[in-house]
Design an enzyme around this catalytic site. Sequence first.
Site, PDB file in Angstrom:
ATOM      1  N   CYS A  79       9.289   1.688  -2.554  1.00  0.00           N
ATOM      2  CA  CYS A  79       9.058   2.127  -3.937  1.00  0.00           C
ATOM      3  C   CYS A  79       8.295   1.016  -4.636  1.00  0.00           C
ATOM      4  O   CYS A  79       8.889   0.045  -5.109  1.00  0.00           O
ATOM      5  CB  CYS A  79      10.347   2.440  -4.672  1.00  0.00           C
ATOM      6  SG  CYS A  79      10.026   3.202  -6.298  1.00  0.00           S
ATOM      7  N   CYS A  88       1.153   4.223  -5.082  1.00  0.00           N
ATOM      8  CA  CYS A  88       2.472   4.855  -5.193  1.00  0.00           C
ATOM      9  C   CYS A  88       2.806   5.480  -3.858  1.00  0.00           C
ATOM     10  O   CYS A  88       1.980   6.220  -3.292  1.00  0.00           O
ATOM     11  CB  CYS A  88       2.445   5.932  -6.285  1.00  0.00           C
ATOM     12  SG  CYS A  88       3.962   6.910  -6.394  1.00  0.00           S
TER      13      CYS A  88
END
EC number: 5.2.1.1
Length: 271
Positions: free
Chosen positions: A94, A212
């Site tokens: 993440c 991302c």
Amino acid sequence: MTANPDAPTCAVPAPAGLSRIGLIVPSSNTTMETELPELFRRQSEATGHRYTFHSARAAMKQVTREELLAMVDRAADCATAVSDAAVDVIAYACLVAVMAQGPGAHKESEQVIADAARANGHPAEVVSSAGALVRTLRGLGYSRVAIVTPYMAPLTRMVREYIEGEGIEVLDAVALEVPDNLAVGRLDPERLPDIARGLRRGGADAIVLSACVQMPSLPAVQRVEDELGLPVITAATATAYEVLAALGHTPAIAGAGRLLAGASAHEAEGA
């Protein structure tokens, strides 16, 4: 990338020709557990070495600073859980959760995860997507980049500042402004070539097509690289690159950009 030296372990080694990869992902992530295994499937096709994936999940639904910081607090517990599978390397997948903690936070996050795995008796190499992205860009000498993120504008600014804090100039940053993490995972990667064409990329060394791990991008990486003539990197491909390095394996992945294509692609780039 953090090593875990000299610790007692009860780990049972993986069979010859097999590596175990642990993933720590947000609970709402639907992309990293598809893109990373696909990349390593292609690696297996080229090399014959096999890879298995073993995940732990930390609660996170909305991509807000508050939820991201709460997810970070669960990293050690997730590392303990995933290390029970005696994995060879743990990828903390993440990017923005780490970057939201402030400059250089990937180093501390990787250490926390490494310490938890070692304390559990299963030491493992540790890679974070945040650390992998900035280290890969720096390691390849890419000092000027244009980036695409799915985040809201304030988080995109934070990602930009984090990357720039690592000595990499961000020439342009597109924010798609999708706050719901499940919705990020449903974004169409077929839109990315058009978005990439609109980036201000004069003087750029590379394009970060997805800053991302949740925004799908793999189907577009090679297309954008071929069309625009610049190296294309994503949070997922940078993570795969460092996982392979942690395992001591040479990249041999087709159709995912020159980063993962192996030595011949880099030789061609320098020719």
